[in-house]
Design an enzyme around this catalytic site. Structure first.
Site, PDB file in Angstrom:
ATOM      1  N   GLU A  96       1.593   1.796  -3.428  1.00 50.71           N
ATOM      2  CA  GLU A  96       0.364   2.197  -4.138  1.00 50.71           C
ATOM      3  C   GLU A  96       0.030   3.677  -3.887  1.00 50.71           C
ATOM      4  O   GLU A  96      -0.483   4.354  -4.772  1.00 50.71           O
ATOM      5  CB  GLU A  96      -0.786   1.276  -3.736  1.00 50.71           C
ATOM      6  CG  GLU A  96      -0.593  -0.123  -4.334  1.00 50.71           C
ATOM      7  CD  GLU A  96      -1.570  -1.150  -3.803  1.00 50.71           C
ATOM      8  OE1 GLU A  96      -1.565  -1.386  -2.581  1.00 50.71           O
ATOM      9  OE2 GLU A  96      -2.344  -1.719  -4.598  1.00 50.71           O
ATOM     10  N   GLU A 101       2.623  -8.378  -2.277  1.00 45.80           N
ATOM     11  CA  GLU A 101       1.384  -9.002  -1.798  1.00 45.80           C
ATOM     12  C   GLU A 101       1.282 -10.498  -2.075  1.00 45.80           C
ATOM     13  O   GLU A 101       0.715 -11.234  -1.276  1.00 45.80           O
ATOM     14  CB  GLU A 101       0.160  -8.275  -2.391  1.00 45.80           C
ATOM     15  CG  GLU A 101      -0.170  -6.943  -1.717  1.00 45.80           C
ATOM     16  CD  GLU A 101       0.626  -5.758  -2.258  1.00 45.80           C
ATOM     17  OE1 GLU A 101       1.580  -5.974  -3.042  1.00 45.80           O
ATOM     18  OE2 GLU A 101       0.297  -4.622  -1.883  1.00 45.80           O
ATOM     19  N   GLY A 110       0.812  -1.226   0.000  1.00 44.63           N
ATOM     20  CA  GLY A 110       0.000   0.000   0.000  1.00 44.63           C
ATOM     21  C   GLY A 110       0.840   1.268   0.000  1.00 44.63           C
ATOM     22  O   GLY A 110       0.399   2.309  -0.510  1.00 44.63           O
TER      23      GLY A 110
HETATM   24  N1  COA Z   1       1.989  -4.145   8.727  1.00 42.98           N
HETATM   25  C1  COA Z   1       2.083  -4.170  10.056  1.00 42.98           C
HETATM   26  N2  COA Z   1       3.229  -4.020  10.702  1.00 42.98           N
HETATM   27  C2  COA Z   1       4.336  -3.842   9.978  1.00 42.98           C
HETATM   28  C3  COA Z   1       4.311  -3.817   8.584  1.00 42.98           C
HETATM   29  C4  COA Z   1       3.067  -3.963   7.938  1.00 42.98           C
HETATM   30  N3  COA Z   1       2.946  -3.916   6.624  1.00 42.98           N
HETATM   31  N4  COA Z   1       5.583  -3.643   8.132  1.00 42.98           N
HETATM   32  C5  COA Z   1       6.367  -3.561   9.225  1.00 42.98           C
HETATM   33  N5  COA Z   1       5.606  -3.687  10.337  1.00 42.98           N
HETATM   34  C6  COA Z   1       6.053  -3.644  11.721  1.00 42.98           C
HETATM   35  C7  COA Z   1       6.759  -4.939  12.141  1.00 42.98           C
HETATM   36  O1  COA Z   1       5.813  -5.926  12.501  1.00 42.98           O
HETATM   37  C8  COA Z   1       7.566  -4.455  13.303  1.00 42.98           C
HETATM   38  O2  COA Z   1       6.719  -4.289  14.406  1.00 42.98           O
HETATM   39  P1  COA Z   1       7.188  -4.851  15.887  1.00 42.98           P
HETATM   40  O3  COA Z   1       8.456  -4.075  16.170  1.00 42.98           O
HETATM   41  O4  COA Z   1       6.047  -4.490  16.774  1.00 42.98           O
HETATM   42  O5  COA Z   1       7.433  -6.305  15.714  1.00 42.98           O
HETATM   43  C9  COA Z   1       7.992  -3.062  12.879  1.00 42.98           C
HETATM   44  O6  COA Z   1       7.044  -2.650  11.888  1.00 42.98           O
HETATM   45  C10 COA Z   1       9.370  -3.010  12.270  1.00 42.98           C
HETATM   46  O7  COA Z   1       9.410  -3.932  11.176  1.00 42.98           O
HETATM   47  P2  COA Z   1      10.542  -5.066  11.021  1.00 42.98           P
HETATM   48  O8  COA Z   1       9.992  -6.119  10.138  1.00 42.98           O
HETATM   49  O9  COA Z   1      11.041  -5.492  12.361  1.00 42.98           O
HETATM   50  O10 COA Z   1      11.671  -4.230  10.267  1.00 42.98           O
HETATM   51  P3  COA Z   1      12.813  -4.812   9.319  1.00 42.98           P
HETATM   52  O11 COA Z   1      13.768  -3.693   9.121  1.00 42.98           O
HETATM   53  O12 COA Z   1      13.346  -6.100   9.825  1.00 42.98           O
HETATM   54  O13 COA Z   1      12.076  -5.122   7.930  1.00 42.98           O
HETATM   55  C11 COA Z   1      10.545  -4.654   6.102  1.00 42.98           C
HETATM   56  C12 COA Z   1      11.512  -4.067   7.181  1.00 42.98           C
HETATM   57  C13 COA Z   1       9.846  -3.487   5.430  1.00 42.98           C
HETATM   58  C14 COA Z   1      11.380  -5.450   5.089  1.00 42.98           C
HETATM   59  C15 COA Z   1       9.551  -5.600   6.801  1.00 42.98           C
HETATM   60  O14 COA Z   1       8.960  -4.902   7.890  1.00 42.98           O
HETATM   61  C16 COA Z   1       8.431  -6.081   5.904  1.00 42.98           C
HETATM   62  O15 COA Z   1       8.634  -6.947   5.060  1.00 42.98           O
HETATM   63  N6  COA Z   1       7.195  -5.530   6.115  1.00 42.98           N
HETATM   64  C17 COA Z   1       6.021  -5.979   5.398  1.00 42.98           C
HETATM   65  C18 COA Z   1       6.032  -5.474   3.974  1.00 42.98           C
HETATM   66  C19 COA Z   1       4.833  -5.989   3.233  1.00 42.98           C
HETATM   67  O16 COA Z   1       4.662  -7.161   2.979  1.00 42.98           O
HETATM   68  N7  COA Z   1       3.961  -5.046   2.858  1.00 42.98           N
HETATM   69  C20 COA Z   1       2.781  -5.336   2.076  1.00 42.98           C
HETATM   70  C21 COA Z   1       1.610  -5.446   2.948  1.00 42.98           C
HETATM   71  S1  COA Z   1       0.165  -5.717   1.959  1.00 42.98           S
END
Ligand code: COA
Length: 261
Positions: free
Chosen positions: A114, A134, A111
């Site tokens: 997006e 996604e 998002g």
């Molecule tokens: N929704 C909810 N929470 C999210 C999030 C999301 N899309 N992306 C990150 N967070 C949260 C994590 O759960 C974490 O929370 P916590 O500290 O309470 O556990 C916090 O943000 C930090 O993220 P973290 O994953 O620990 O950071 P990282 O540096 O290791 O990784 C990313 C960064 C962006 C690679 C990883 O967070 C990620 O892959 N996020 C999801 C991306 C995704 O799939 N987005 C599409 C959703 S439709």
């Protein structure tokens, strides 16, 4: 007006909106979408605001996507409402009637990507990564990503990004036309500001009409689009800014635009 999940600040001629859930990498939950919708409408109705800049708080993320804890609870019924609610905010960005610029200061995933795609221009910092991951969550981009990315970069590149769900660097995004420019994170807002200040020196009446004609190129067929362009060109011919802009050129002086319709 203060918001739970974002900061909205009026700058000279534009509004800077900062998505502000840094502990969750600015993930888009329902509250953030509602706040964003409200802040955008405020900017839309403020005649002293000629552009909107969207960015993320912190140094790591623009927005890491829809909030996956909300996503996880969806079924087909609530999923449709979820997608349509997100699409409505993206459509508002695209049709705000003023240029909306994404300052992508880190991860722009799902998002978050997006939102950036709905903006009219995208500037990225050199630590940014963009992607639509996604399919790795068992879903697909539901806030307009399949449509806007395909229009922007073509079917083959969109399929590569969406079907593998891998993120790409800002430099790779620049190479496929997904972002307009890449600069260091420290210089990102200054780069955006520079573009805005040049744009603000032009007729804002003309800028608004030109933006609407650009959008028509995607939404209308070629012949209808040409007709729309000619109509908007004709309408501008009656405006004070058109008379002033052309007169100033002939008089060899800088124009003093009134920015009226
Ligand atoms: N929704 C909810 N929470 C999210 C999030 C999301 N899309 N992306 C990150 N967070 C949260 C994590 O759960 C974490 O929370 P916590 O500290 O309470 O556990 C916090 O943000 C930090 O993220 P973290 O994953 O620990 O950071 P990282 O540096 O290791 O990784 C990313 C960064 C962006 C690679 C990883 O967070 C990620 O892959 N996020 C999801 C991306 C995704 O799939 N987005 C599409 C959703 S439709």
């Amino acid at each position: 007006m203060s918001y739970l999940t974002l900061l909205s600040e009026k700058k000279l001629g534009y509004t800077l909106i900062t998505l502000n859930r840094p502990d969750k990498l600015n993930a888009l939950n329902g509250q953030l979408l509602a706040d964003l919708h409200h802040a955008l409408v405020q900017a839309q109705h403020d005649s002293t605001v000629h552009a909107v800049v969207l960015t993320g708080s912190g140094t790591k993320a623009f927005a890491a996507g829809a909030d996956i804890s909300e996503l996880h609870t969806l079924d087909s019924h609530s999923g449709l409402a979820f997608s349509e609610r997100g699409q409505a905010v993206m459509n508002l960005i695209e049709h705000l009637g003023k240029p909306v610029i994404a300052a992508i200061n880190g991860f722009a995933l799902g998002g978050g990507c997006e939102i950036a795609l709905a903006c009219h221009l995208r500037f990225a910092s050199d630590n940014a990564y963009l992607g639509l991951p996604e399919v790795s969550l068992g879903t697909l981009p539901g806030y307009g990503g399949t449509q806007r990315l395909t229009r922007l970069v073509g079917r083959a590149k969109a399929a590569e990004l969406i079907l593998a769900g891998e993120r790409i660097s800002a430099q790779d995004a620049l190479a496929i036309g997904l972002v307009n420019d890449v600069v260091s994170q420290d210089n990102l807002l200054a780069r955006v500001e520079r573009f805005i200040q040049v744009m603000l020196s032009r007729s804002q009446t003309a800028v608004r009409e030109a933006l609407s004609a650009i959008l028509a190129a995607e939404e209308l067929g070629h012949i209808e689009g040409m007709h729309y362009e000619a109509e908007r060109f004709a309408a501008l011919c009656d405006t004070p800014d058109f008379k002033e802009g052309t007169r100033a050129f002939l008089d060899k002086r800088s124009p003093q635009f009134q920015h009226q319709q």
